[in-house]
Design a protein around this motif. Sequence first.
Motif, PDB file in Angstrom:
ATOM      1  N   ARG A   1       6.967 100.990   5.544  1.00 51.48           N
ATOM      2  CA  ARG A   1       6.827  99.563   5.831  1.00 51.48           C
ATOM      3  C   ARG A   1       5.508  99.243   6.518  1.00 51.48           C
TER       4      ARG A   1
ATOM      5  N   ARG B   1      14.711  90.819  27.840  1.00 50.68           N
ATOM      6  CA  ARG B   1      14.288  89.745  26.938  1.00 50.68           C
ATOM      7  C   ARG B   1      13.851  88.575  27.798  1.00 50.68           C
TER       8      ARG B   1
ATOM      9  N   LEU C   1       6.866  98.577  17.818  1.00 47.16           N
ATOM     10  CA  LEU C   1       6.599  98.350  19.228  1.00 47.16           C
ATOM     11  C   LEU C   1       5.096  98.438  19.472  1.00 47.16           C
TER      12      LEU C   1
ATOM     13  N   GLY D   1      10.773  89.442  17.552  1.00 43.57           N
ATOM     14  CA  GLY D   1      11.820  89.178  16.590  1.00 43.57           C
ATOM     15  C   GLY D   1      12.450  90.460  16.094  1.00 43.57           C
ATOM     16  N   SER D   2      12.632  90.551  14.787  1.00 40.51           N
ATOM     17  CA  SER D   2      13.217  91.752  14.209  1.00 40.51           C
ATOM     18  C   SER D   2      12.129  92.703  13.712  1.00 40.51           C
TER      19      SER D   2
ATOM     20  N   LEU E   1      18.778  98.147  14.642  1.00 41.80           N
ATOM     21  CA  LEU E   1      18.744  96.776  15.138  1.00 41.80           C
ATOM     22  C   LEU E   1      19.847  96.585  16.170  1.00 41.80           C
ATOM     23  N   GLN E   2      19.445  96.211  17.388  1.00 41.52           N
ATOM     24  CA  GLN E   2      20.381  95.938  18.460  1.00 41.52           C
ATOM     25  C   GLN E   2      20.221  94.461  18.804  1.00 41.52           C
ATOM     26  N   GLY E   3      21.160  93.655  18.396  1.00 39.81           N
ATOM     27  CA  GLY E   3      20.983  92.221  18.592  1.00 39.81           C
ATOM     28  C   GLY E   3      19.858  91.742  17.704  1.00 39.81           C
ATOM     29  N   ALA E   4      18.821  91.200  18.326  1.00 42.40           N
ATOM     30  CA  ALA E   4      17.698  90.666  17.562  1.00 42.40           C
ATOM     31  C   ALA E   4      16.494  91.592  17.538  1.00 42.40           C
ATOM     32  N   SER E   5      16.584  92.774  18.138  1.00 48.29           N
ATOM     33  CA  SER E   5      15.415  93.654  18.224  1.00 48.29           C
ATOM     34  C   SER E   5      15.786  95.083  17.879  1.00 48.29           C
ATOM     35  N   TYR E   6      14.734  95.840  17.482  1.00 50.82           N
ATOM     36  CA  TYR E   6      14.946  97.249  17.207  1.00 50.82           C
ATOM     37  C   TYR E   6      14.782  98.060  18.488  1.00 50.82           C
ATOM     38  N   GLU E   7      15.720  98.954  18.756  1.00 45.28           N
ATOM     39  CA  GLU E   7      15.590  99.898  19.852  1.00 45.28           C
ATOM     40  C   GLU E   7      15.207 101.249  19.272  1.00 45.28           C
ATOM     41  N   GLN E   8      14.153 101.848  19.827  1.00 45.98           N
ATOM     42  CA  GLN E   8      13.674 103.134  19.325  1.00 45.98           C
ATOM     43  C   GLN E   8      14.127 104.261  20.233  1.00 45.98           C
ATOM     44  N   TYR E   9      14.567 105.338  19.606  1.00 46.25           N
ATOM     45  CA  TYR E   9      14.999 106.535  20.317  1.00 46.25           C
ATOM     46  C   TYR E   9      14.184 107.720  19.788  1.00 46.25           C
ATOM     47  N   PHE E  10      13.580 108.437  20.723  1.00 46.84           N
ATOM     48  CA  PHE E  10      12.653 109.490  20.346  1.00 46.84           C
ATOM     49  C   PHE E  10      13.293 110.869  20.313  1.00 46.84           C
TER      50      PHE E  10
ATOM     51  N   GLU F   1       5.854 104.090   9.606  1.00 48.57           N
ATOM     52  CA  GLU F   1       7.286 103.836   9.754  1.00 48.57           C
ATOM     53  C   GLU F   1       7.920 103.719   8.377  1.00 48.57           C
TER      54      GLU F   1
ATOM     55  N   LEU G   1      14.217 105.805  26.325  1.00 48.83           N
ATOM     56  CA  LEU G   1      14.404 104.393  26.665  1.00 48.83           C
ATOM     57  C   LEU G   1      15.097 104.280  28.014  1.00 48.83           C
TER      58      LEU G   1
ATOM     59  N   PRO H   1       9.565 110.376  24.811  1.00 49.82           N
ATOM     60  CA  PRO H   1       9.905 109.245  25.686  1.00 49.82           C
ATOM     61  C   PRO H   1      11.384 108.880  25.550  1.00 49.82           C
TER      62      PRO H   1
ATOM     63  N   TYR I   1      10.131  95.786  13.698  1.00 48.16           N
ATOM     64  CA  TYR I   1      10.484  97.104  14.186  1.00 48.16           C
ATOM     65  C   TYR I   1       9.383  97.728  15.035  1.00 48.16           C
TER      66      TYR I   1
ATOM     67  N   TYR J   1      10.923  91.106  23.228  1.00 49.29           N
ATOM     68  CA  TYR J   1      11.675  92.303  23.608  1.00 49.29           C
ATOM     69  C   TYR J   1      10.697  93.227  24.317  1.00 49.29           C
TER      70      TYR J   1
ATOM     71  N   TYR K   1       9.869 102.927  28.818  1.00 48.47           N
ATOM     72  CA  TYR K   1      10.223 104.292  28.479  1.00 48.47           C
ATOM     73  C   TYR K   1       9.726 105.234  29.564  1.00 48.47           C
TER      74      TYR K   1
END
Lengths: 114, 112
Positions: A55, B51, B100, B95-96, A96-105, A48, B46, B44, B98, B32, B36
Amino acid sequence: KAGVTQTPRYLIKTRGQQVTLSCSPISGHRSVSWYQQTPGQGLQFLFEYFSETQRNKGNFPGRFSGRQFSNSRSEMNVSTLELGDSALYLCASSALQGASYEQYFGPGTRLTVT
Amino acid sequence: QQQVKQSPQSLIVQKGGIPIINCAYENTAFDYFPWYQQFPGKGPALLIAIRPDVSEKKEGRFTISFNKSAKQFSLHIMDSQPGDSATYFCAASMGSNYQLIWGAGTKLIIKP
């Protein structure tokens, strides 16, 4: 907003060659993740990138590498291809959406190694 | 402790039935939980996410049920259709962070 785009969509390479795959994230997304998916398998995390910095990295050999550019576009490279590298390579961009990361593929790149 | 265990591996349901896919986790720091949907040859997509502050979330025919004490969550598809035939993945993150953590996937077939 346009979705995640990946190029090329299909690729056929020979063992020993190298390959570079490209991913353009959703506009404004700074995080890009790469996954390998083989038939009947789940999603195996490769690495990532966020703001041009790697990271985190999954459990793959050093033949797999990547980079991210200042415009958030990312590339992954596989050197010295092996038959077992045949897979669907997926890129996901995150925000970052709110407090979490949303992943889009993206749709993925289907790599076949012969 | 980082794993997410998904079951069943495959599932066949008659049209109109309610397939249920289950996931279990150990790490109580997860907060979280997305699902998918993946069609063959596609990436995939979403579908729905929850939560732990809620026990249920509905979006259209898709419902997530969440049991915090049991550390389990599940996906229910109401009035299932052949077009719902796909592979479904659950996942979790904290948390934050990244990254999954993914379940192994469930191949769902809805018979006409």
